[in-house]
Design an enzyme around this catalytic site. Sequence first.
Site, short mmCIF file in Angstrom:
data_model
loop_
_atom_site.label_atom_id
_atom_site.label_comp_id
_atom_site.label_asym_id
_atom_site.label_seq_id
_atom_site.Cartn_x
_atom_site.Cartn_y
_atom_site.Cartn_z
CG ASP A 74 -10.60 50.05 21.95
OD1 ASP A 74 -10.70 51.22 21.53
OD2 ASP A 74 -9.60 49.35 21.73
CB SER A 75 -11.90 50.77 17.62
OG SER A 75 -10.56 50.84 18.09
CB CYS B 243 -12.04 53.85 22.08
SG CYS B 243 -11.56 54.22 20.39
CD GLU C 193 -6.73 45.89 17.33
OE1 GLU C 193 -7.34 44.93 16.88
OE2 GLU C 193 -6.99 46.40 18.44
CB CYS D 100 -4.02 55.68 21.45
SG CYS D 100 -4.56 54.16 20.63
CG HIS E 61 -4.54 49.92 20.49
ND1 HIS E 61 -5.80 50.44 20.49
CD2 HIS E 61 -4.62 48.73 19.84
CE1 HIS E 61 -6.62 49.61 19.87
NE2 HIS E 61 -5.92 48.57 19.46
N1 DGL Z 1 -7.69 52.30 21.33
C1 DGL Z 1 -8.24 53.27 20.41
C2 DGL Z 1 -7.94 54.67 20.96
O1 DGL Z 1 -7.76 54.81 22.17
C3 DGL Z 1 -7.75 52.88 19.07
C4 DGL Z 1 -8.15 53.70 17.99
C5 DGL Z 1 -8.31 53.08 16.63
O2 DGL Z 1 -9.09 52.14 16.48
O3 DGL Z 1 -7.69 53.61 15.71
O4 DGL Z 1 -7.89 55.66 20.26
#
Ligand code: DGL
Length: 270
Positions: free
Chosen positions: A7-8, A70, A162, A194, A196
Amino acid sequence: MAIGIFDSGLGGLTVLESVARRLPEVPLVYLGDNAHAPYGVRTADDIFGLTCAGVERLWAEGCDLVILACNTASAAALKRMQETWVPEGKRVLGVFVPLIEALTERGWGDNSPPREVAVKHVALFATPATVASRAFQRELAFRAIGVDVEAQPCGGVVDAIEQGDEILAEALVRSHVEALKRRMPHPEAAILGCTHYPLVEKTFRAALGDGVRVFSQPELVADSLADYLARRPEFAGEGRASRFLTTGDPGSVSDRAVQFLRRPVSFEAA
Ligand code: DGL
């Protein structure tokens, strides 16, 4: 046999938790590209480059199969990676397809022509890059007809999560749900697109109100992965150890990871 989860940032930990519950015997190597998060405001080229670098790092850990936990990377980079970049013997899978299969009530790999499905009005909440890619609508169109999708780019939510700012994240969620409801007053289903967002799922549910079916990814992705490995066991790579890697600062990432996992974990520099 290790599986890579990318993930990012930290959102993919929601997927890791479900996968660990579903497949407790499988070592999982997590990589959060915290140094470059959030991806949601980056260009598709940028996301492609960063995601390829992250996946290569996980291959080096003996993970032949990497899940892009992600949506932003799955939406903006996965198709291009699969078509131009992933070598023979490796697999990179995203998190969109299991979600769309659940929404359209299809089994894995059911490639029959698109058909009418029960839900007609779907609200999609995702990052600006995921919404801009229209990948969700593209994948849905392969499987269903007559579904109206209204997408809300949820700027700021990933950043707030975050940074551990729960109050801001919840306030942003409420305002994004209101904005969507002005355009689609009565969605039948809502997609939390997403990884998150499970952390603010309660706020999404409360703001959407009763009668909206909310689809959240972690369990759907874990079930789909278990299914995939049962059919393609050769993609369980050679890695033996579970690890948490980050391109960011391991100390502060480990501290912030506690809010996602509700237990201490120790991240190492990638
Ligand atoms: N968890 C990522 C997603 O599902 C986060 C995206 C991001 O870094 O903006 O899109």
